[in-house]
Scaffold this motif. Structure first.
Motif, PDB file in Angstrom:
ATOM      1  N   THR A  96       0.812  -1.279   0.108  1.00 20.74           N
ATOM      2  CA  THR A  96      -0.117  -0.032   0.101  1.00 20.74           C
ATOM      3  C   THR A  96       0.899   1.247  -0.014  1.00 20.74           C
ATOM      4  O   THR A  96       1.446   1.686   1.053  1.00 20.74           O
ATOM      5  N   PHE A  97       1.209   1.793  -1.425  1.00 19.72           N
ATOM      6  CA  PHE A  97       2.100   2.831  -1.365  1.00 19.72           C
ATOM      7  C   PHE A  97       1.924   4.043  -0.405  1.00 19.72           C
ATOM      8  O   PHE A  97       2.847   4.488   0.182  1.00 19.72           O
ATOM      9  N   ARG A  98       0.841   4.372  -0.224  1.00 19.18           N
ATOM     10  CA  ARG A  98       0.542   5.664   0.524  1.00 19.18           C
ATOM     11  C   ARG A  98       0.757   5.375   2.035  1.00 19.18           C
ATOM     12  O   ARG A  98       0.926   6.548   2.611  1.00 19.18           O
ATOM     13  N   ASN A  99       1.114   4.402   2.517  1.00 20.75           N
ATOM     14  CA  ASN A  99       1.629   4.072   3.737  1.00 20.75           C
ATOM     15  C   ASN A  99       2.915   4.431   3.936  1.00 20.75           C
ATOM     16  O   ASN A  99       3.310   4.115   5.293  1.00 20.75           O
ATOM     17  N   TYR A 100       3.685   4.520   3.000  1.00 19.05           N
ATOM     18  CA  TYR A 100       5.126   4.619   3.141  1.00 19.05           C
ATOM     19  C   TYR A 100       5.598   6.019   2.815  1.00 19.05           C
ATOM     20  O   TYR A 100       5.186   6.894   1.984  1.00 19.05           O
ATOM     21  N   TYR A 101       6.513   6.601   3.821  1.00 18.02           N
ATOM     22  CA  TYR A 101       7.434   7.757   3.237  1.00 18.02           C
ATOM     23  C   TYR A 101       8.263   7.001   2.228  1.00 18.02           C
ATOM     24  O   TYR A 101       8.715   5.865   2.372  1.00 18.02           O
ATOM     25  N   MET A 102       8.651   7.938   1.302  1.00 18.41           N
ATOM     26  CA  MET A 102       9.616   7.369   0.153  1.00 18.41           C
ATOM     27  C   MET A 102      10.774   8.302   0.103  1.00 18.41           C
ATOM     28  O   MET A 102      10.648   9.728   0.567  1.00 18.41           O
ATOM     29  N   GLY A 103      11.930   7.838  -0.036  1.00 10.25           N
ATOM     30  CA  GLY A 103      12.947   8.546  -0.056  1.00 10.25           C
ATOM     31  C   GLY A 103      14.019   8.270  -1.178  1.00 10.25           C
ATOM     32  O   GLY A 103      13.752   7.129  -1.898  1.00 10.25           O
ATOM     33  N   TRP A 104      15.053   9.020  -1.458  1.00 10.60           N
ATOM     34  CA  TRP A 104      15.967   8.829  -2.520  1.00 10.60           C
ATOM     35  C   TRP A 104      17.377   8.830  -1.722  1.00 10.60           C
ATOM     36  O   TRP A 104      17.601   9.847  -0.958  1.00 10.60           O
ATOM     37  N   PHE A 105      17.932   7.894  -1.989  1.00 14.28           N
ATOM     38  CA  PHE A 105      19.471   8.029  -1.552  1.00 14.28           C
ATOM     39  C   PHE A 105      20.358   7.761  -2.755  1.00 14.28           C
ATOM     40  O   PHE A 105      20.186   7.238  -3.685  1.00 14.28           O
ATOM     41  N   ARG A 106      21.645   7.975  -2.311  1.00 16.29           N
ATOM     42  CA  ARG A 106      22.630   7.943  -3.711  1.00 16.29           C
ATOM     43  C   ARG A 106      23.922   7.285  -2.939  1.00 16.29           C
ATOM     44  O   ARG A 106      24.572   7.747  -1.760  1.00 16.29           O
ATOM     45  N   GLN A 107      24.807   6.588  -3.860  1.00 20.94           N
ATOM     46  CA  GLN A 107      25.919   5.921  -3.575  1.00 20.94           C
ATOM     47  C   GLN A 107      26.836   6.250  -4.527  1.00 20.94           C
ATOM     48  O   GLN A 107      26.974   5.631  -5.548  1.00 20.94           O
ATOM     49  N   ALA A 108      27.970   7.150  -4.450  1.00 19.50           N
ATOM     50  CA  ALA A 108      28.988   7.265  -5.170  1.00 19.50           C
ATOM     51  C   ALA A 108      30.121   6.158  -5.069  1.00 19.50           C
ATOM     52  O   ALA A 108      30.193   5.750  -4.079  1.00 19.50           O
ATOM     53  N   PRO A 109      30.770   5.885  -5.971  1.00 16.39           N
ATOM     54  CA  PRO A 109      31.780   5.047  -5.941  1.00 16.39           C
ATOM     55  C   PRO A 109      32.914   5.296  -4.882  1.00 16.39           C
ATOM     56  O   PRO A 109      33.524   6.339  -4.629  1.00 16.39           O
ATOM     57  N   GLY A 110      33.091   4.141  -4.088  1.00 14.09           N
ATOM     58  CA  GLY A 110      33.815   4.492  -2.670  1.00 14.09           C
ATOM     59  C   GLY A 110      33.398   4.974  -2.011  1.00 14.09           C
ATOM     60  O   GLY A 110      34.308   5.429  -0.647  1.00 14.09           O
TER      61      GLY A 110
ATOM     62  N   ASN B  33      17.937  18.948 -11.639  1.00 15.16           N
ATOM     63  CA  ASN B  33      18.294  20.272 -12.459  1.00 15.16           C
ATOM     64  C   ASN B  33      19.774  20.498 -12.006  1.00 15.16           C
ATOM     65  O   ASN B  33      20.155  20.316 -10.757  1.00 15.16           O
ATOM     66  N   SER B  34      20.193  21.279 -12.712  1.00 16.57           N
ATOM     67  CA  SER B  34      21.660  21.980 -12.640  1.00 16.57           C
ATOM     68  C   SER B  34      22.669  20.776 -12.102  1.00 16.57           C
ATOM     69  O   SER B  34      23.303  21.074 -11.081  1.00 16.57           O
ATOM     70  N   LEU B  35      22.658  19.687 -12.920  1.00 20.18           N
ATOM     71  CA  LEU B  35      23.505  18.720 -12.208  1.00 20.18           C
ATOM     72  C   LEU B  35      24.943  19.140 -12.208  1.00 20.18           C
ATOM     73  O   LEU B  35      25.411  19.666 -13.112  1.00 20.18           O
ATOM     74  N   LYS B  36      25.403  18.507 -11.391  1.00 24.09           N
ATOM     75  CA  LYS B  36      27.123  18.534 -10.989  1.00 24.09           C
ATOM     76  C   LYS B  36      27.647  17.229 -11.195  1.00 24.09           C
ATOM     77  O   LYS B  36      27.350  16.344 -10.828  1.00 24.09           O
ATOM     78  N   PRO B  37      29.043  17.291 -11.524  1.00 24.19           N
ATOM     79  CA  PRO B  37      29.561  16.106 -11.436  1.00 24.19           C
ATOM     80  C   PRO B  37      29.779  15.364 -10.201  1.00 24.19           C
ATOM     81  O   PRO B  37      29.480  14.114 -10.302  1.00 24.19           O
ATOM     82  N   GLU B  38      29.683  15.953  -9.111  1.00 17.93           N
ATOM     83  CA  GLU B  38      29.583  15.443  -7.786  1.00 17.93           C
ATOM     84  C   GLU B  38      28.267  14.786  -7.437  1.00 17.93           C
ATOM     85  O   GLU B  38      28.204  14.085  -6.306  1.00 17.93           O
ATOM     86  N   ASP B  39      27.407  14.759  -8.439  1.00 15.34           N
ATOM     87  CA  ASP B  39      26.057  14.109  -8.368  1.00 15.34           C
ATOM     88  C   ASP B  39      26.168  12.909  -8.969  1.00 15.34           C
ATOM     89  O   ASP B  39      25.239  12.064  -8.626  1.00 15.34           O
ATOM     90  N   THR B  40      26.955  12.503  -9.543  1.00 14.84           N
ATOM     91  CA  THR B  40      27.410  11.135 -10.065  1.00 14.84           C
ATOM     92  C   THR B  40      27.342   9.960  -9.079  1.00 14.84           C
ATOM     93  O   THR B  40      28.088  10.101  -8.098  1.00 14.84           O
ATOM     94  N   ALA B  41      26.403   9.223  -9.464  1.00 10.41           N
ATOM     95  CA  ALA B  41      26.190   8.213  -8.158  1.00 10.41           C
ATOM     96  C   ALA B  41      25.191   7.239  -8.813  1.00 10.41           C
ATOM     97  O   ALA B  41      24.405   7.588  -9.763  1.00 10.41           O
ATOM     98  N   VAL B  42      24.847   5.914  -8.191  1.00  7.40           N
ATOM     99  CA  VAL B  42      23.645   5.211  -8.275  1.00  7.40           C
ATOM    100  C   VAL B  42      22.724   5.683  -7.180  1.00  7.40           C
ATOM    101  O   VAL B  42      23.058   5.747  -6.053  1.00  7.40           O
ATOM    102  N   TYR B  43      21.521   5.902  -7.835  1.00 10.41           N
ATOM    103  CA  TYR B  43      20.407   6.557  -6.985  1.00 10.41           C
ATOM    104  C   TYR B  43      19.490   5.299  -6.755  1.00 10.41           C
ATOM    105  O   TYR B  43      18.999   4.652  -7.644  1.00 10.41           O
ATOM    106  N   HIS B  44      19.214   5.241  -5.570  1.00 14.62           N
ATOM    107  CA  HIS B  44      18.038   4.288  -4.884  1.00 14.62           C
ATOM    108  C   HIS B  44      16.902   4.898  -4.488  1.00 14.62           C
ATOM    109  O   HIS B  44      17.028   5.817  -3.701  1.00 14.62           O
ATOM    110  N   CYS B  45      15.797   4.216  -4.762  1.00 13.38           N
ATOM    111  CA  CYS B  45      14.598   4.813  -3.942  1.00 13.38           C
ATOM    112  C   CYS B  45      14.403   3.708  -2.855  1.00 13.38           C
ATOM    113  O   CYS B  45      14.737   2.561  -2.984  1.00 13.38           O
TER     114      CYS B  45
END
Length: 124
Positions: free
Chosen positions: A27-41, A83-95
């Motif tokens: 039940t999707f509406r029961n969850y808080y949802m987040g985005w996380f990211r992990q850059a190499p290393g 928007n306005s993406l930067k090289p430091e935004d490079t990562a694997v993004y997980h929901c």
């Protein structure tokens, strides 16, 4: 709940991407949802989160003003407009989905369910 993230890709600095995360099996509406990211290393870090009703959003300082999180409970989906993406935004993004309390919405440990991740590469 199962989560499937999509929308990653390669862009030049200053460009934009929109990530999507589709949920199923819960039940999707029961969850808080987040985005996380992990850059190499590096360790996985909080990017953004949104409350169950979508009325409140939270951002890491590094993305504030550039990223926008939203959700559509009718479509069981959460989005991250980048928007306005930067090289430091490079990562694997997980929901991720959390059944925790609001005070822990930025805590990685609060999230029980994770998607497989989508790679975002920003070149200078």
């Amino acid at each position: 709940v199962q989560l499937q993230a999509s929308g990653g890709g390669s862009v030049q600095a200053g460009g934009s991407l929109r990530l999507s995360c589709a949920a199923s099996g819960g039940t999707f509406r029961n969850y808080y949802m987040g985005w996380f990211r992990q850059a190499p290393g590096k360790e996985r870090e909080f990017v953004s989160a949104i409350t169950r009703d979508g009325r409140a959003a939270y951002y890491a300082d590094s993305v504030k003003g550039r990223f926008t999180i939203s959700r559509d409970n009718a479509r069981n989906s959460v989005y991250l407009q980048m928007n306005s993406l930067k090289p430091e935004d490079t990562a694997v993004y997980h929901c991720a989905a959390s059944t925790g309390v609001l005070s822990t919405i930025q805590s990685l440990n609060s999230y029980r369910f994770w998607g497989q991740g989508t790679l975002v590469t920003v070149s200078s």
